[in-house]
Design an enzyme around this catalytic site. Structure first.
Site, PDB file in Angstrom:
ATOM      1  CG  ASP A 191      34.586  46.353  39.459  1.00 13.50           C
ATOM      2  OD1 ASP A 191      34.962  45.384  38.937  1.00 13.50           O
ATOM      3  OD2 ASP A 191      34.711  46.749  40.617  1.00 13.50           O
ATOM      4  CD  GLU A 220      34.290  41.738  38.542  1.00 14.70           C
ATOM      5  OE1 GLU A 220      35.355  41.395  38.946  1.00 14.70           O
ATOM      6  OE2 GLU A 220      33.641  42.617  39.222  1.00 14.70           O
ATOM      7  CG  ASP A 226      41.025  41.823  38.081  1.00 19.43           C
ATOM      8  OD1 ASP A 226      41.633  42.737  38.762  1.00 19.43           O
ATOM      9  OD2 ASP A 226      39.812  42.023  38.055  1.00 19.43           O
TER      10      ASP A 226
END
Length: 581
Positions: free
Chosen positions: A327, A356, A423
């Site tokens: 992340d 990411e 998301d």
């Protein structure tokens, strides 16, 4: 000739090894400005009569975007060394382009040319080969299935009894996932990506409290080991999600800094501006964005680095996971990721490292950090065309060409393609509940280059807006499932497994529309065979020209009409064709 638009640089996405002695070389020129390009090539040490000896090789115009044309050629290099340049021709001019600029005639000194000093086999981009054949399924563990009510968190809600919120819990756990693996194998999924499972305060678990402890609401070590073992027995790989950019507010070292300030042994684990530590709208410490509950970790600190590298290795050693999704990876320093790669690859050579990153990711994809990144530009362009209708099919092809040629081919094969996640709004909602448009989205996702991912529940037609709306409990009532969409996804995955050109074998050429919002697609091919994927983004039937005297086979399609010289696709239609060379 627009010389200022001509661009090449050695390395990255413009020259790179694809096999032991073969490199792929690209050139970018102004759109429709150059009529032909030849590659000038030779060994830098082969001279005769004081002149460098070279040959010429034609380059192919492989694609275009709104501003540029892209040229490409594969070169077998017998001696493993290469100097090269380009011979360009426009309508009324010829020029030689080298590392030292433009010339009217080819320089006789090899020092003028671009250089690939030596082709080292070990410098071929090396990512786990299994990823190219993987279809991922992203699971938000808290919302997938409640298999063990005895470990429910406090104030748990009955499954699907109310809309998802930022602070409610429904008790999803590892046992629930294990009990429903047949749902995944039924549609053909062979990879699971789990959002964070470590002990954390929230329901999304991106605010880690303890990186070495499983969140008790999901289960324990044995239940996770059982899940991974059952996955492996079914040929399913498992990837965990980790946040090394920041911890959670209740991470013990951060709590110690709050309590002890400058006297805390952990004060340098974070980026504290001054003491005492203060949160609020703009905390006096670095954080993810300005979220005071997510303090940024100092990954340059040796103690932090050792702790996080130990985390990376521990879950592979103890639980045999197959990948790490990282992340906010772009906000962590490159040196940390280099050490992270070395550490985890020593434990498991073919572990997949996925970053990411939402923007140009080439700096992380040079073989020393990540194996792939999340391909958000792919998602953006697919949805802009098919869901939001704010670009034409010509613009889509130009945009997707720009994305594709931003990376070497053998890197793009490992990108993580997605159209929805925890998301983003769910894909059916993005498509305004239009099943045909949604089927087109999945047709692209499951036939494009890269490794595709399906967000849990999207395959059965679940809906939902932005977070938290996209985090509904999985609906296990089959009467509510969209069987048409599920069968479409199942068919595409099955076809992808049978026909490797639909995965990542071979090469690709983009097929541009002949009219403003006409049929578009791409051809994936090797020396023996081609597969063509075509889509009609219009609400009216349209035709696409076909070559005569070719025996096309329809692999899968919506309603179509085949004629000797063209194919007609109905509104929002799709077609996958193949033919032998």
């Amino acid at each position: 000739m627009e010389k200022s638009a001509v661009f090449h640089r050695p390395g990255d996405n413009f020259s790179y090894l694809i096999e032991d002695r073969t490199i792929q070389i690209r050139l970018k020129t102004k759109k429709s400005n150059i009529k032909s390009v030849k590659l000038i090539i030779g060994d830098p040490y082969i001279w005769e009569d004081g002149e460098w000896q070279f040959s010429e090789l034609p380059m192919t115009l492989v694609s275009k975007d709104d501003l540029f044309d892209y040229w490409e050629v594969d070169v077998f290099v017998e001696t493993r060394r290469l100097r090269y340049g380009f011979k360009l021709a426009s309508v009324d001019e010829e020029a030689i382009f080298t590392e030292k600029g433009f010339f009217n005639t080819a320089p006789v000194d090899s020092d003028y040319y671009f250089c690939f000093p030596y082709l080292h086999k070990q410098e071929i981009f090396n990512a786990p080969d299994w990823v190219k054949d993987t279809v991922w399924y992203q699971i938000f563990p808290e919302r997938f299935a409640n298999g063990d009510p005895s470990i429910n968190p406090k104030n748990v809600r009955q499954w699907n009894s109310e809309p998802p919120a930022i602070n409610n819990f429904f008790g999803g756990d590892f046992t629930g996932i294990t009990e429903n693996l047949e749902h995944l194998t039924d549609i053909g999924v062979n990879g699971i990506y789990l959002t964070p499972v470590f002990k954390a305060f929230s329901n999304h678990k991106y605010d880690t409290i303890d990186y070495m402890e499983i969140d008790p609401q999901f289960g324990d070590s044995e239940s996770l080991k059982k899940l991974i073992s059952e996955c492996h027995n079914r040929g399913i790989r498992v990837m965990l999600d980790a946040v090394f950019n920041h911890s959670g507010y209740y991470f013990p070292p951060f709590q110690d800094v709050i309590k002890n300030g400058e006297n805390s042994p952990y004060k340098d684990w974070f980026h504290i501006h001054d003491f005492p530590v203060q949160g609020g709208q703009k905390p006096n410490y670095e954080a993810f964005a300005f979220v005071d509950s997510m303090p940024k970790l100092n990954t340059a600190n040796p103690e932090v680095k050792k702790y996080l590298l130990d985390v990376g290795m521990y879950w592979i050693k103890e639980f045999d996971i197959d990948g790490w999704r990282l992340d906010v990876a772009n906000e962590v320093d490159h040196e940390f990721w280099r050490e992270f790669r070395t550490a985890v690859k020593e434990v498991k050579k073919d572990v997949y490292i996925l970053g990411e990153i939402w923007h140009d990711s080439m700096p992380w994809l040079r073989g020393d950090q990540f194996d792939g990144v999340m391909n958000y530009p792919f998602k953006t362009n697919v949805l802009n065309l098919l869901a939001k209708n704010n670009i034409t099919s010509i613009q889509f092809m130009e945009n997707i060409s720009k994305v594709y040629y931003s990376y070497p081919k053998n890197i793009f094969d490992y990108t993580f393609n997605l159209v929805g996640s925890h998301d983003t709004p769910r894909i059916l909602t993005e498509c305004n509940d239009d099943i045909n448009r949604t089927k087109q989205v999945y047709t692209i996702l499951l036939t494009f280059m890269g490794s595709p991912c399906i967000y849990y529940g999207d395959e059965i037609g679940m809906t939902g807006d932005l977070d938290p709306g996209c985090r509904k409990c999985m609906d296990w009532n089959t009467e509510n499932h969209d069987s048409e969409l599920k069968e479409h996804i199942r068919a595409l995955i099955s076809l992808r497994k049978k026909e490797k050109l639909l995965a990542n074998d071979g090469s690709v050429r983009f097929l541009f529309p002949e009219v403003e919002n006409g049929i578009f697609g791409y051809r994936k091919f090797n020396n023996n065979k081609s597969v063509i994927i075509l889509l009609n983004p219009s609400i009216t039937k349209q035709a696409f020209p076909l070559e005569k005297h070719i025996n096309y086979q329809v692999l899968y399609s919506s309603e179509i009409e085949m004629e000797p010289s063209e194919i007609n696709l109905g509104p929002d239609g799709f077609c996958i064709l193949s033919y032998s060379h």
